[in-house]
Enzyme design. Sequence first.
Site, PDB file in Angstrom:
ATOM      1  N   LYS A  30      -3.912 -42.110   2.489  1.00  0.00           N
ATOM      2  CA  LYS A  30      -5.085 -42.995   2.527  1.00  0.00           C
ATOM      3  C   LYS A  30      -5.640 -43.277   1.134  1.00  0.00           C
ATOM      4  O   LYS A  30      -6.162 -44.355   0.892  1.00  0.00           O
ATOM      5  CB  LYS A  30      -6.168 -42.484   3.483  1.00  0.00           C
ATOM      6  CG  LYS A  30      -6.775 -41.157   3.124  1.00  0.00           C
ATOM      7  CD  LYS A  30      -7.713 -40.692   4.234  1.00  0.00           C
ATOM      8  CE  LYS A  30      -8.496 -39.458   3.824  1.00  0.00           C
ATOM      9  NZ  LYS A  30      -7.667 -38.317   3.373  1.00  0.00           N
ATOM     10  N   ARG A  35     -16.392 -35.939   6.293  1.00  0.00           N
ATOM     11  CA  ARG A  35     -15.322 -35.036   6.713  1.00  0.00           C
ATOM     12  C   ARG A  35     -15.779 -34.080   7.797  1.00  0.00           C
ATOM     13  O   ARG A  35     -14.981 -33.293   8.285  1.00  0.00           O
ATOM     14  CB  ARG A  35     -14.891 -34.212   5.494  1.00  0.00           C
ATOM     15  CG  ARG A  35     -13.496 -34.474   4.993  1.00  0.00           C
ATOM     16  CD  ARG A  35     -13.250 -33.495   3.856  1.00  0.00           C
ATOM     17  NE  ARG A  35     -11.889 -33.450   3.421  1.00  0.00           N
ATOM     18  CZ  ARG A  35     -11.375 -34.217   2.471  1.00  0.00           C
ATOM     19  NH1 ARG A  35     -12.106 -35.130   1.880  1.00  0.00           N
ATOM     20  NH2 ARG A  35     -10.123 -34.063   2.104  1.00  0.00           N
ATOM     21  N   ARG A  92       4.227 -35.032  -3.349  1.00  0.00           N
ATOM     22  CA  ARG A  92       3.013 -35.103  -4.169  1.00  0.00           C
ATOM     23  C   ARG A  92       2.881 -33.839  -5.035  1.00  0.00           C
ATOM     24  O   ARG A  92       2.465 -33.903  -6.190  1.00  0.00           O
ATOM     25  CB  ARG A  92       1.779 -35.244  -3.271  1.00  0.00           C
ATOM     26  CG  ARG A  92       0.498 -35.361  -4.071  1.00  0.00           C
ATOM     27  CD  ARG A  92      -0.627 -35.944  -3.258  1.00  0.00           C
ATOM     28  NE  ARG A  92      -1.423 -34.902  -2.649  1.00  0.00           N
ATOM     29  CZ  ARG A  92      -2.461 -35.149  -1.856  1.00  0.00           C
ATOM     30  NH1 ARG A  92      -2.802 -36.380  -1.567  1.00  0.00           N
ATOM     31  NH2 ARG A  92      -3.161 -34.176  -1.338  1.00  0.00           N
ATOM     32  N   ARG A 127      -1.345 -30.602  -8.200  1.00  0.00           N
ATOM     33  CA  ARG A 127      -2.737 -30.294  -7.865  1.00  0.00           C
ATOM     34  C   ARG A 127      -2.857 -28.859  -7.396  1.00  0.00           C
ATOM     35  O   ARG A 127      -2.015 -28.368  -6.661  1.00  0.00           O
ATOM     36  CB  ARG A 127      -3.193 -31.228  -6.740  1.00  0.00           C
ATOM     37  CG  ARG A 127      -4.177 -32.266  -7.190  1.00  0.00           C
ATOM     38  CD  ARG A 127      -4.379 -33.306  -6.142  1.00  0.00           C
ATOM     39  NE  ARG A 127      -5.020 -32.793  -4.944  1.00  0.00           N
ATOM     40  CZ  ARG A 127      -5.447 -33.585  -3.963  1.00  0.00           C
ATOM     41  NH1 ARG A 127      -5.318 -34.884  -4.076  1.00  0.00           N
ATOM     42  NH2 ARG A 127      -6.011 -33.080  -2.897  1.00  0.00           N
ATOM     43  N   ARG A 147      -5.678 -26.759   4.755  1.00  0.00           N
ATOM     44  CA  ARG A 147      -6.391 -28.040   4.741  1.00  0.00           C
ATOM     45  C   ARG A 147      -6.123 -28.834   6.020  1.00  0.00           C
ATOM     46  O   ARG A 147      -7.005 -29.505   6.535  1.00  0.00           O
ATOM     47  CB  ARG A 147      -6.010 -28.847   3.486  1.00  0.00           C
ATOM     48  CG  ARG A 147      -6.520 -28.150   2.223  1.00  0.00           C
ATOM     49  CD  ARG A 147      -5.993 -28.795   0.974  1.00  0.00           C
ATOM     50  NE  ARG A 147      -6.615 -30.067   0.771  1.00  0.00           N
ATOM     51  CZ  ARG A 147      -5.975 -31.173   0.415  1.00  0.00           C
ATOM     52  NH1 ARG A 147      -4.682 -31.147   0.228  1.00  0.00           N
ATOM     53  NH2 ARG A 147      -6.620 -32.276   0.248  1.00  0.00           N
TER      54      ARG A 147
HETATM   55  P1  ADP Z   1      -6.891 -35.459   0.432  1.00  0.00           P
HETATM   56  O1  ADP Z   1      -6.998 -36.877  -0.015  1.00  0.00           O
HETATM   57  O2  ADP Z   1      -5.594 -34.830   0.089  1.00  0.00           O
HETATM   58  O3  ADP Z   1      -7.248 -35.281   1.877  1.00  0.00           O
HETATM   59  P2  ADP Z   1      -9.238 -35.013  -1.156  1.00  0.00           P
HETATM   60  O4  ADP Z   1      -8.767 -35.346  -2.511  1.00  0.00           O
HETATM   61  O5  ADP Z   1     -10.003 -36.042  -0.395  1.00  0.00           O
HETATM   62  O6  ADP Z   1      -7.971 -34.574  -0.312  1.00  0.00           O
HETATM   63  O7  ADP Z   1     -10.152 -33.700  -1.184  1.00  0.00           O
HETATM   64  C1  ADP Z   1      -9.780 -32.515  -1.868  1.00  0.00           C
HETATM   65  C2  ADP Z   1     -10.801 -31.378  -1.584  1.00  0.00           C
HETATM   66  O8  ADP Z   1     -12.124 -31.791  -2.004  1.00  0.00           O
HETATM   67  C3  ADP Z   1     -10.983 -30.994  -0.127  1.00  0.00           C
HETATM   68  O9  ADP Z   1      -9.999 -30.098   0.339  1.00  0.00           O
HETATM   69  C4  ADP Z   1     -12.394 -30.357  -0.153  1.00  0.00           C
HETATM   70  O10 ADP Z   1     -12.376 -29.054  -0.671  1.00  0.00           O
HETATM   71  C5  ADP Z   1     -13.130 -31.230  -1.141  1.00  0.00           C
HETATM   72  N1  ADP Z   1     -13.854 -32.354  -0.468  1.00  0.00           N
HETATM   73  C6  ADP Z   1     -13.605 -33.687  -0.633  1.00  0.00           C
HETATM   74  N2  ADP Z   1     -14.413 -34.435   0.136  1.00  0.00           N
HETATM   75  C7  ADP Z   1     -15.187 -33.555   0.821  1.00  0.00           C
HETATM   76  C8  ADP Z   1     -16.208 -33.695   1.794  1.00  0.00           C
HETATM   77  N3  ADP Z   1     -16.589 -34.890   2.245  1.00  0.00           N
HETATM   78  N4  ADP Z   1     -16.786 -32.562   2.284  1.00  0.00           N
HETATM   79  C9  ADP Z   1     -16.421 -31.370   1.860  1.00  0.00           C
HETATM   80  N5  ADP Z   1     -15.463 -31.149   0.953  1.00  0.00           N
HETATM   81  C10 ADP Z   1     -14.837 -32.217   0.427  1.00  0.00           C
END
Ligand code: ADP
Length: 188
Positions: free
Chosen positions: A13, A88, A127, A133, A144
Amino acid sequence: MKLIFLGPPGVGKGTQATILAEKLSVPHISTGEMLRAQVAAGSELGLKVKSVLDAGALVSDDLMLEVVKDRLSASDCEKGFILDGFPRTLPQAEALSSLFKEQSLEFDGACLFSVDEKAIAERMASRRAEENRSDDSPEVQAKRIAVYNEQTAPLVDFYRDLSKLIEVNAEGDIDSVTKKLFSALNLS
Ligand code: ADP
């Protein structure tokens, strides 16, 4: 357009958000990227959230809401935005709905990207090789996905009940997913 992007980690996404943001000339607001930038800069917020990110857990709703509220109040969000990674959790979704209501803002929809779990595991592996990362190890990745299924998946019904859910099949290569996304949004 004002859009929310939903979907499990590794679904692609973020990639689609970048492409669509450019097409619409609106900011792509990735909460994950914002947090990683804070960690890299060693800011107070970054120090607070580093261990949470590394464990694959979620940052607290209050803290996230503050970060997002602040970002959405910037003038570049007036004509639209793509929120990628927020909300989230249900409390975050409810808080965002209240914020939109307060500002008499109507958003266009929540795009849900889905693929089967095997495809996700393959994407995460590539990735991992590319981006290095700290939250992409297989163990943290499994965590996750579990966190997504438990805390974020309920948002699908939340947005469906609001008649705001836009489903996008995220299988296939980047271009074909972009085509499906654009067509779901009636863009050419
Ligand atoms: P991905 O795109 O791989 O799903 P993200 O880059 O969006 O992951 O997020 C990485 C991390 O940042 C999450 O695992 C969490 O720890 C934190 N994070 C991001 N957005 C939120 C949110 N809305 N609420 C809580 N934690 C968040």
